[in-house]
Design a protein around this motif. Structure first.
Motif, PDB file in Angstrom:
ATOM      1  N   PHE A 225     -29.295 -12.779 -35.655  1.00  0.00           N
ATOM      2  CA  PHE A 225     -28.465 -13.051 -34.478  1.00  0.00           C
ATOM      3  C   PHE A 225     -29.248 -12.768 -33.195  1.00  0.00           C
ATOM      4  O   PHE A 225     -29.298 -13.600 -32.275  1.00  0.00           O
ATOM      5  N   HIS A 226     -29.874 -11.600 -33.121  1.00  0.00           N
ATOM      6  CA  HIS A 226     -30.597 -11.246 -31.890  1.00  0.00           C
ATOM      7  C   HIS A 226     -31.897 -12.019 -31.748  1.00  0.00           C
ATOM      8  O   HIS A 226     -32.255 -12.434 -30.630  1.00  0.00           O
ATOM      9  N   ALA A 227     -32.606 -12.252 -32.846  1.00  0.00           N
ATOM     10  CA  ALA A 227     -33.856 -13.002 -32.753  1.00  0.00           C
ATOM     11  C   ALA A 227     -33.619 -14.447 -32.343  1.00  0.00           C
ATOM     12  O   ALA A 227     -34.386 -15.028 -31.562  1.00  0.00           O
ATOM     13  N   PHE A 228     -32.541 -15.058 -32.868  1.00  0.00           N
ATOM     14  CA  PHE A 228     -32.256 -16.457 -32.547  1.00  0.00           C
ATOM     15  C   PHE A 228     -31.606 -16.610 -31.175  1.00  0.00           C
ATOM     16  O   PHE A 228     -31.826 -17.607 -30.484  1.00  0.00           O
ATOM     17  N   LYS A 229     -30.810 -15.634 -30.787  1.00  0.00           N
ATOM     18  CA  LYS A 229     -30.157 -15.721 -29.482  1.00  0.00           C
ATOM     19  C   LYS A 229     -31.128 -15.391 -28.361  1.00  0.00           C
ATOM     20  O   LYS A 229     -31.010 -15.935 -27.245  1.00  0.00           O
ATOM     21  N   ILE A 254     -24.424 -17.929 -37.183  1.00  0.00           N
ATOM     22  CA  ILE A 254     -25.869 -17.977 -36.953  1.00  0.00           C
ATOM     23  C   ILE A 254     -26.370 -19.406 -36.754  1.00  0.00           C
ATOM     24  O   ILE A 254     -27.198 -19.673 -35.879  1.00  0.00           O
ATOM     25  N   ALA A 255     -25.873 -20.348 -37.561  1.00  0.00           N
ATOM     26  CA  ALA A 255     -26.442 -21.696 -37.585  1.00  0.00           C
ATOM     27  C   ALA A 255     -26.524 -22.359 -36.206  1.00  0.00           C
ATOM     28  O   ALA A 255     -27.571 -22.933 -35.863  1.00  0.00           O
ATOM     29  N   PRO A 256     -25.463 -22.315 -35.367  1.00  0.00           N
ATOM     30  CA  PRO A 256     -25.566 -22.997 -34.073  1.00  0.00           C
ATOM     31  C   PRO A 256     -26.658 -22.434 -33.158  1.00  0.00           C
ATOM     32  O   PRO A 256     -27.131 -23.154 -32.267  1.00  0.00           O
ATOM     33  N   LEU A 257     -27.039 -21.183 -33.369  1.00  0.00           N
ATOM     34  CA  LEU A 257     -28.121 -20.616 -32.562  1.00  0.00           C
ATOM     35  C   LEU A 257     -29.435 -21.345 -32.814  1.00  0.00           C
ATOM     36  O   LEU A 257     -30.360 -21.268 -32.000  1.00  0.00           O
ATOM     37  N   VAL A 258     -29.504 -22.055 -33.946  1.00  0.00           N
ATOM     38  CA  VAL A 258     -30.689 -22.851 -34.277  1.00  0.00           C
ATOM     39  C   VAL A 258     -30.428 -24.337 -34.055  1.00  0.00           C
ATOM     40  O   VAL A 258     -31.204 -25.022 -33.396  1.00  0.00           O
ATOM     41  N   THR A 259     -29.327 -24.823 -34.580  1.00  0.00           N
ATOM     42  CA  THR A 259     -29.083 -26.269 -34.555  1.00  0.00           C
ATOM     43  C   THR A 259     -28.856 -26.805 -33.148  1.00  0.00           C
ATOM     44  O   THR A 259     -29.067 -27.997 -32.901  1.00  0.00           O
ATOM     45  N   PHE A 269     -39.635 -20.080 -31.365  1.00  0.00           N
ATOM     46  CA  PHE A 269     -38.817 -19.066 -32.035  1.00  0.00           C
ATOM     47  C   PHE A 269     -39.705 -18.032 -32.722  1.00  0.00           C
ATOM     48  O   PHE A 269     -40.854 -18.304 -33.076  1.00  0.00           O
ATOM     49  N   PRO A 270     -39.157 -16.837 -32.937  1.00  0.00           N
ATOM     50  CA  PRO A 270     -39.909 -15.835 -33.700  1.00  0.00           C
ATOM     51  C   PRO A 270     -40.209 -16.332 -35.113  1.00  0.00           C
ATOM     52  O   PRO A 270     -39.467 -17.143 -35.672  1.00  0.00           O
ATOM     53  N   ALA A 271     -41.294 -15.841 -35.693  1.00  0.00           N
ATOM     54  CA  ALA A 271     -41.547 -16.089 -37.117  1.00  0.00           C
ATOM     55  C   ALA A 271     -40.361 -15.540 -37.898  1.00  0.00           C
ATOM     56  O   ALA A 271     -39.927 -14.410 -37.673  1.00  0.00           O
ATOM     57  N   PHE A 272     -39.826 -16.329 -38.824  1.00  0.00           N
ATOM     58  CA  PHE A 272     -38.582 -15.944 -39.499  1.00  0.00           C
ATOM     59  C   PHE A 272     -38.726 -16.033 -41.011  1.00  0.00           C
ATOM     60  O   PHE A 272     -39.189 -17.042 -41.544  1.00  0.00           O
ATOM     61  N   GLU A 295     -32.988 -26.121 -43.109  1.00  0.00           N
ATOM     62  CA  GLU A 295     -33.997 -27.063 -43.578  1.00  0.00           C
ATOM     63  C   GLU A 295     -33.795 -28.464 -42.986  1.00  0.00           C
ATOM     64  O   GLU A 295     -34.683 -29.312 -43.112  1.00  0.00           O
ATOM     65  N   GLN A 296     -32.684 -28.680 -42.329  1.00  0.00           N
ATOM     66  CA  GLN A 296     -32.453 -29.946 -41.632  1.00  0.00           C
ATOM     67  C   GLN A 296     -32.987 -29.907 -40.197  1.00  0.00           C
ATOM     68  O   GLN A 296     -32.904 -30.913 -39.481  1.00  0.00           O
ATOM     69  N   THR A 297     -33.491 -28.770 -39.786  1.00  0.00           N
ATOM     70  CA  THR A 297     -34.039 -28.614 -38.433  1.00  0.00           C
ATOM     71  C   THR A 297     -35.558 -28.544 -38.501  1.00  0.00           C
ATOM     72  O   THR A 297     -36.155 -28.560 -39.578  1.00  0.00           O
ATOM     73  N   THR A 298     -36.191 -28.400 -37.338  1.00  0.00           N
ATOM     74  CA  THR A 298     -37.650 -28.271 -37.282  1.00  0.00           C
ATOM     75  C   THR A 298     -38.093 -26.814 -37.228  1.00  0.00           C
ATOM     76  O   THR A 298     -39.279 -26.535 -37.024  1.00  0.00           O
ATOM     77  N   LEU A 299     -37.159 -25.892 -37.440  1.00  0.00           N
ATOM     78  CA  LEU A 299     -37.526 -24.477 -37.425  1.00  0.00           C
ATOM     79  C   LEU A 299     -38.521 -24.184 -38.546  1.00  0.00           C
ATOM     80  O   LEU A 299     -38.313 -24.557 -39.701  1.00  0.00           O
TER      81      LEU A 299
END
Length: 331
Positions: A225-229, A254-259, A269-272, A295-299
């Motif tokens: 949560f904190h790393a993605f936000k 969590i997902a919307p913080l990425v998508t 983004f931080p290494a995850f 896996e549907q994103t470019t993260l």
């Protein structure tokens, strides 16, 4: 008394336009040094010794050269440098510290691990790992159940990770966000009070390149949560058996913080890494679900599964990996 037979690197310098050449560049202590110089030049013949790139001795001689070739012969004794102070092989762990919080009220506990050289290198700054505990645990749990100090000492001693400060805050049942438990604004406390207090009290590299965050279960959710936000704050994140979703939960997903990020934003983004046991019947489906979204994103991230349950045996095996991930991404 025989000179100590330590080999030093020898550098020859001439001043005043002269030149000098030595037969070789490194000599055992006590060995004759032959230097051939050009006649009719005034110069200073200087030599200094370096051992492991540290200056350990200097010799200098001045000559007015006659009208002929001259070979200078000098014998230099080893000048043994002062030994470095012994660096402890173990870090120190303190579970007695608190900070005053206006947001949560009262004194808030935390556990802190200081690496072996922290006390002997008073001017050095260290990177930091924020290590988050799970639901039903507390700020002591990473040591009392997770063997934090022994694992960190071993990882540092064996070169798995560099020296770092590790801190585990008390989080109650907050899930490290605002409003989940008893209207507790824990996110505000963590970001605006706890992190600044720690980084002003201890010698921390207070930059993105100096911070990592990791946690288990509730703390696995919290670290993601904190790393993605706040990807500008952390260089890496390791989520262990993370409790990413709970039916009827009022905590942020969590997902919307990425998508909802752009490709350019995800690139920074931080290494995850997220890791979960295949016999962890609560967290395993949650991690699989988030993985199917990510896996549907470019993260760029790693999802690891292996045999294991929702227990300390699993998390103790994760911790050295979290330390390595942090160390690999520190600047």
């Amino acid at each position: 008394m025989e000179p100590e037979q330590t080999t030093y690197s020898l550098t020859l310098i001439t001043e005043g336009g002269g030149a000098a050449e030595s037969e070789k560049s490194a000599y055992p202590a006590g060995e004759a040094v032959l230097v051939t110089a050009i006649p009719n030049e005034d110069f200073t013949f200087s030599a200094w010794y370096e051992e492991e790139n540290r200056l350990s001795g200097v010799a200098a001689y001045s000559f007015s050269m006659p009208e002929r070739d001259l070979t200078l012969r000098a014998v230099f004794l080893a000048i043994v440098p002062e030994p470095e102070p012994d660096v402890p092989t173990e870090g120190t762990l303190d579970m007695s510290q608190t900070i005053a919080s206006e947001i949560l009220g009262g004194q808030q506990n935390y556990t802190i691990y200081l690496p072996p050289s922290y006390q002997t290198h008073p001017n050095k700054e260290y990177p930091i790992l924020y290590l988050l505990h799970g639901l039903g645990q507390n700020y002591r749990s990473w040591e009392t159940n997770g063997n934090l100090k022994a694992i960190a000492d071993d990882a540092i001693a064996n070169g798995i990770c560099e020296e770092m400060i590790i801190v585990s805050p008390e989080a109650y049942g907050s899930f490290y966000c605002n409003g989940y438990s008893q209207n507790m604004n824990y996110e505000d406390y963590f970001v605006n009070e706890f992190i600044p207090a720690i980084e002003s009290t201890y010698r921390v590299k207070a930059t993105k390149g100096g911070r990592s965050i990791s946690g288990l279960s509730m703390g696995g959710y919290g670290c993601a949560f904190h790393a993605f936000k706040r990807p500008e704050m952390f260089s890496s994140c390791f989520a262990m058996s993370a409790a990413f979703t709970v039916t009827g939960s009022n905590r942020p997903p969590i997902a919307p913080l990425v998508t909802e990020r752009t490709e350019a934003e995800l690139a920074d983004f931080p290494a995850f890494v997220m890791e979960c046991g295949t016999e962890d019947f609560a967290a395993y489906p949650m991690n699989n679900t988030l993985n199917s979204i990510l896996e549907q994103t470019t993260l760029d991230y790693i999802y690891t599964t292996r045999p294991g349950r929702h227990d300390w045996a699993f998390w103790q095996e994760c911790l050295p990996k979290a330390l390595k991930l942090a160390s690999d991404n520190f600047e």
